[in-house]
Design a protein around this motif. Sequence first.
Motif, short mmCIF file in Angstrom:
data_model
loop_
_atom_site.label_atom_id
_atom_site.label_comp_id
_atom_site.label_asym_id
_atom_site.label_seq_id
_atom_site.Cartn_x
_atom_site.Cartn_y
_atom_site.Cartn_z
N LYS A 4 -7.38 8.82 -7.26
CA LYS A 4 -6.79 9.54 -6.14
C LYS A 4 -7.51 9.17 -4.84
CE LYS A 4 -5.61 14.18 -4.60
NZ LYS A 4 -5.69 15.60 -4.86
N LYS A 5 -8.84 9.10 -4.89
CA LYS A 5 -9.63 8.73 -3.71
C LYS A 5 -9.33 7.29 -3.29
CE LYS A 5 -11.99 12.27 -2.52
NZ LYS A 5 -11.65 12.93 -1.27
N ASN A 7 -6.57 5.66 -3.74
CA ASN A 7 -5.25 5.67 -3.10
C ASN A 7 -5.31 6.20 -1.67
OD1 ASN A 7 -3.29 4.43 -4.63
ND2 ASN A 7 -3.01 6.21 -5.95
N GLU A 8 -6.15 7.23 -1.45
CA GLU A 8 -6.32 7.76 -0.10
C GLU A 8 -6.88 6.69 0.83
OE1 GLU A 8 -8.61 11.41 -0.05
OE2 GLU A 8 -7.37 12.25 -1.64
N LYS A 11 -4.22 3.98 1.65
CA LYS A 11 -3.20 4.44 2.60
C LYS A 11 -3.69 4.39 4.04
CE LYS A 11 -0.76 7.36 -0.67
NZ LYS A 11 -0.48 8.73 -1.11
N GLU A 12 -4.99 4.41 4.25
CA GLU A 12 -5.55 4.35 5.61
C GLU A 12 -5.26 3.01 6.29
OE1 GLU A 12 -7.17 6.64 7.59
OE2 GLU A 12 -6.63 8.09 6.05
#
Length: 173
Positions: A4-5, A7-8, A11-12
Motif C-alpha cells: 500500500k505504501k 503504491n502511495e 502515485k506521487e
Amino acid sequence: KPLKKINEIRKEKADIIIDTSQSAHLSALLSYFFSKFSIGFRNTKMKQRNKMFNYLVELDPKRHMVFNYLKMLGPFGTKQRKEIKLIKLKYGEKDKKKIKSLLKNKKKLVGVHACNNLIYRAWPKERFAKIIEYLIAKKYNVVLVGAPNEKDLVKKLIEKIDKKAKKNIINLA
C-alpha cells in the motif's frame, strides 16, 4: 501494508528521489522506477545497485555523514562550503567522573537514542521498550541517551519498560 505504501509513493510521480540509504536494494529500486531522476550513494560491493541512479555520490567514510548528505545536492548546483563547523560536545572532568562511576563494572553496553522530536518520524516507544527488554534478557546493559530537551521522551519510554528490566538501564538523557 508495504505494498500500500509503495503504491502511495508511485502515485506521487516524483521528479527526483534522493536515496540516502547506502546499501538497501528496495530503496534503490523504488528510486529507479518511481522517479524521473534519482540520486544515491555509489556502492562498491553491490555494483548492480549503482545502475538504479542517474547521479552517484561517492561516500567518504572519513567525513561526517552531514557532508556526505550535502554532496547529494550536487545536481542542483549547490556549492558546499569549504568547512562547516560541527558542534562539539562540551563536558568537563566532573562529567567524565560521573560517566565512569555509572559505567563501572558494566560489560556488554548498548547505547539507545530512542528520541525523535519529529513525531511523524518517531518509532513507537512500545517497540523500543520491547527491544530494550530483549537486550536486557540477553544480559546487555542499556544506556539511554538524549539531549536535555528529550528527557521527557526518555521518561515516557522508561514507563513502558518492564519493572525488572528497568534496573539494567542507565539513563544519561
